[in-house]
Design a protein around this motif. Structure first.
Motif, PDB file in Angstrom:
ATOM      1  N   ARG A  47      43.726  90.493  15.232  1.00  0.00           N
ATOM      2  CA  ARG A  47      42.325  90.384  15.650  1.00  0.00           C
ATOM      3  C   ARG A  47      42.107  90.786  17.101  1.00  0.00           C
ATOM      4  NH1 ARG A  47      38.445  85.100  15.011  1.00  0.00           N
ATOM      5  NH2 ARG A  47      36.566  86.127  15.742  1.00  0.00           N
ATOM      6  N   TYR A  48      43.018  90.441  17.976  1.00  0.00           N
ATOM      7  CA  TYR A  48      42.832  90.691  19.406  1.00  0.00           C
ATOM      8  C   TYR A  48      43.770  91.757  19.949  1.00  0.00           C
ATOM      9  CZ  TYR A  48      40.039  86.483  19.114  1.00  0.00           C
ATOM     10  OH  TYR A  48      39.090  85.560  18.761  1.00  0.00           O
ATOM     11  N   ARG A  49      44.168  92.713  19.111  1.00  0.00           N
ATOM     12  CA  ARG A  49      45.042  93.778  19.584  1.00  0.00           C
ATOM     13  C   ARG A  49      44.286  94.672  20.569  1.00  0.00           C
ATOM     14  NH1 ARG A  49      43.306  95.069  14.573  1.00  0.00           N
ATOM     15  NH2 ARG A  49      42.462  97.156  14.222  1.00  0.00           N
ATOM     16  N   VAL A  54      38.506  99.763  25.168  1.00  0.00           N
ATOM     17  CA  VAL A  54      38.018  98.383  25.294  1.00  0.00           C
ATOM     18  C   VAL A  54      38.854  97.684  26.359  1.00  0.00           C
ATOM     19  CG1 VAL A  54      37.682  96.191  24.131  1.00  0.00           C
ATOM     20  CG2 VAL A  54      37.335  98.317  22.872  1.00  0.00           C
ATOM     21  N   GLU A  55      38.170  97.200  27.387  1.00  0.00           N
ATOM     22  CA  GLU A  55      38.865  96.490  28.454  1.00  0.00           C
ATOM     23  C   GLU A  55      39.097  95.035  28.048  1.00  0.00           C
ATOM     24  OE1 GLU A  55      40.050  97.654  31.370  1.00  0.00           O
ATOM     25  OE2 GLU A  55      39.522  99.631  30.608  1.00  0.00           O
ATOM     26  N   PRO A  56      40.277  94.497  28.337  1.00  0.00           N
ATOM     27  CA  PRO A  56      40.522  93.091  27.994  1.00  0.00           C
ATOM     28  C   PRO A  56      39.644  92.175  28.842  1.00  0.00           C
ATOM     29  CG  PRO A  56      42.429  94.058  29.103  1.00  0.00           C
ATOM     30  CD  PRO A  56      41.430  95.148  28.909  1.00  0.00           C
ATOM     31  N   GLY A  57      39.208  91.088  28.239  1.00  0.00           N
ATOM     32  CA  GLY A  57      38.363  90.126  28.936  1.00  0.00           C
ATOM     33  C   GLY A  57      39.185  89.239  29.861  1.00  0.00           C
ATOM     34  N   ALA A  58      38.484  88.514  30.680  1.00  0.00           N
ATOM     35  CA  ALA A  58      39.142  87.595  31.609  1.00  0.00           C
ATOM     36  C   ALA A  58      39.713  86.412  30.824  1.00  0.00           C
ATOM     37  CB  ALA A  58      38.152  87.107  32.657  1.00  0.00           C
ATOM     38  N   ILE A  59      40.863  85.939  31.240  1.00  0.00           N
ATOM     39  CA  ILE A  59      41.495  84.791  30.609  1.00  0.00           C
ATOM     40  C   ILE A  59      40.983  83.533  31.290  1.00  0.00           C
ATOM     41  CG2 ILE A  59      43.675  83.622  30.167  1.00  0.00           C
ATOM     42  CD1 ILE A  59      44.997  86.381  30.140  1.00  0.00           C
ATOM     43  N   GLU A  60      40.442  82.630  30.479  1.00  0.00           N
ATOM     44  CA  GLU A  60      39.924  81.377  31.015  1.00  0.00           C
ATOM     45  C   GLU A  60      40.985  80.291  30.879  1.00  0.00           C
ATOM     46  OE1 GLU A  60      36.240  80.392  29.202  1.00  0.00           O
ATOM     47  OE2 GLU A  60      35.476  82.433  29.378  1.00  0.00           O
TER      48      GLU A  60
END
Length: 105
Positions: A47-49, A54-60
């Protein structure tokens, strides 16, 4: 010979059944969490490959989540430890009708 396949050996003590139950429950819990973790790993990997463009989102940071996934396995492990310790103590205390035998070597 003709008894067929047996998972457990013939019980040789009064608490062997309790040890067998502990073993089976521990095995089932291990299988459950192994399948759950493997399934989630495959699901999230697909799902999150990373995809082109597409830029990866920030990790919270989720402190509550980290505490939860630390405390729950700790409680489970301590529960199994307490269960095993109780059976160990039970195995080390001789029954009331036990025969004392003294030997000199």
């Amino acid at each position: 010979m003709g008894e067929g396949f047996q998972v457990f050996a013939e019980r040789a003590s009064g608490f062997a059944g309790e040890v067998d139950v502990l073993f089976v429950v521990l095995t089932l819990v291990t299988i459950f969490f192994s399948v759950l973790i493997a399934g989630l790993l495959v699901t999230f990997s697909i799902r999150y490959r990373r995809r082109p463009g597409v830029e990866p989102g920030a990790i919270e940071h989720g402190t509550a989540l980290e505490i939860t996934w630390t405390v729950i396995p700790l409680i489970i492990a301590l529960g199994f430890f307490a269960w095993g310790a109780k059976l160990y103590v039970k195995s080390e205390i001789p029954p009331a009708q036990a025969l004392d035998i003294y030997a000199t070597g």
